[in-house]
Structures are given as C-alpha cells and as structure tokens.
Motif scaffolding. Sequence first.
Motif, short mmCIF file in Angstrom:
data_model
loop_
_atom_site.label_atom_id
_atom_site.label_comp_id
_atom_site.label_asym_id
_atom_site.label_seq_id
_atom_site.Cartn_x
_atom_site.Cartn_y
_atom_site.Cartn_z
N GLN A 41 0.82 -1.21 0.00
CA GLN A 41 0.00 0.00 0.00
C GLN A 41 0.86 1.27 0.00
O GLN A 41 0.54 2.24 -0.69
CB GLN A 41 -0.93 0.01 1.21
N LEU A 42 1.94 1.26 0.75
CA LEU A 42 2.83 2.43 0.76
C LEU A 42 3.50 2.64 -0.59
O LEU A 42 3.62 3.78 -1.06
CB LEU A 42 3.90 2.26 1.86
N VAL A 43 3.92 1.55 -1.24
CA VAL A 43 4.54 1.67 -2.56
C VAL A 43 3.54 2.20 -3.58
O VAL A 43 3.86 3.05 -4.41
CB VAL A 43 5.13 0.31 -2.99
N LYS A 44 2.31 1.71 -3.54
CA LYS A 44 1.28 2.17 -4.46
C LYS A 44 0.99 3.66 -4.25
O LYS A 44 0.88 4.43 -5.21
CB LYS A 44 0.01 1.34 -4.27
N GLY A 45 0.88 4.07 -3.01
CA GLY A 45 0.64 5.48 -2.72
C GLY A 45 1.79 6.36 -3.18
O GLY A 45 1.59 7.45 -3.72
N TYR A 46 3.02 5.89 -3.01
CA TYR A 46 4.18 6.65 -3.45
C TYR A 46 4.19 6.77 -4.97
O TYR A 46 4.51 7.83 -5.51
CB TYR A 46 5.47 5.98 -2.97
N ASP A 47 3.84 5.70 -5.68
CA ASP A 47 3.79 5.76 -7.14
C ASP A 47 2.77 6.77 -7.63
O ASP A 47 3.01 7.50 -8.59
CB ASP A 47 3.46 4.38 -7.72
N GLU A 48 1.61 6.84 -6.99
CA GLU A 48 0.58 7.80 -7.38
C GLU A 48 1.04 9.23 -7.11
O GLU A 48 0.81 10.14 -7.92
CB GLU A 48 -0.73 7.51 -6.66
N LEU A 49 1.69 9.45 -5.98
CA LEU A 49 2.20 10.79 -5.68
C LEU A 49 3.30 11.20 -6.66
O LEU A 49 3.36 12.34 -7.09
CB LEU A 49 2.74 10.84 -4.25
N TYR A 50 4.15 10.26 -7.03
CA TYR A 50 5.23 10.56 -7.96
C TYR A 50 4.69 10.90 -9.34
O TYR A 50 5.22 11.76 -10.03
CB TYR A 50 6.19 9.38 -8.04
N ALA A 51 3.60 10.23 -9.75
CA ALA A 51 2.99 10.52 -11.06
C ALA A 51 2.39 11.93 -11.08
O ALA A 51 2.44 12.61 -12.11
CB ALA A 51 1.92 9.49 -11.38
N ASP A 52 1.84 12.38 -9.97
CA ASP A 52 1.25 13.72 -9.91
C ASP A 52 2.28 14.81 -9.68
O ASP A 52 1.98 15.99 -9.82
CB ASP A 52 0.22 13.79 -8.78
N GLN A 53 3.50 14.44 -9.35
CA GLN A 53 4.53 15.41 -8.99
C GLN A 53 4.86 16.34 -10.16
O GLN A 53 5.00 17.55 -9.97
CB GLN A 53 5.78 14.68 -8.53
N GLU A 54 4.96 15.80 -11.36
CA GLU A 54 5.33 16.63 -12.51
C GLU A 54 4.24 17.65 -12.83
O GLU A 54 4.53 18.82 -13.07
CB GLU A 54 5.59 15.75 -13.73
N GLY A 55 2.99 17.22 -12.80
CA GLY A 55 1.89 18.16 -13.06
C GLY A 55 1.82 19.25 -12.01
O GLY A 55 1.60 20.42 -12.33
#
Length: 132
Positions: free
Chosen positions: A27-41
Amino acid sequence: VQNWSLIFVVCFTVLVQLGMFSILIAQLVKGYDELYADQEGNSRMIRAFQCVEVESFLSISRRKRYYEECGFDNPIEFDNGDEGPTGGIQVLEPASIRGGLHYVPDRIMRCTGTPSALDPWPATVLLEDEEL
C-alpha cells in the motif's frame, strides 16, 4: 499436546504478521507511485503560478515590450508553406525522438510546399482487406 498447539499458534501469528506487513508495504509503494505521477503536473502548475506572480510586478509597458519580443502575433511554421496558429513559441524537437518507444506519430496529414490550386492532393495509400 499443549506445546504443539502453542508452537502452532506462535507460527500462525508470525505468518499473519508477515502477511499484514507485506500488505502495508504494498500500500505504501502504491501510494508513493501515485504521488510521484502527480509530482510533474503539480510542479508545472506551481511554476506557472510563480511566473504569473513575477509578471504582475512588471509595468504594463515592459509587459507589452516583452510580448512583442516573443512574437506571439507571428504564426508558428510547421514546415515550408505550412503555417500553424499564432500565439505560441516554436520549439524544434530532435529527430531522434521519432525512434523512441513512446513516440506516437502525428495524426494530422500535412501537405508541405507552397499552396496552389493547381497542385493535386497527394495520393493516399488505402489498405486492402487482406492486409488488415
């Protein structure tokens, strides 16, 4: 009998704890991946906000001079005789980008050259039913 049941309960508890711990990590890895995807925007949005804030400190005459220097009134030239819309800045991409894995070809059919009513449209190649 009690010793075996105690060992079984301890082993079962340890296995359940390991399973729950692995679910927590997933769950932590999945949440980090979603945050990283939104980071550029988010970073682009913050950068644009900062540019607008800095621009608000400029005088109107300086802003007009800057816009005129950028040439927003000139159309963007896609190719020789193929002029695009106005209001942008042309950025040329390297030719090596077309060989990349994530390259999506342009869906717009561009007919280059000087426009003339006497020049025919280029012939398009239609796929036969057997080639589909």
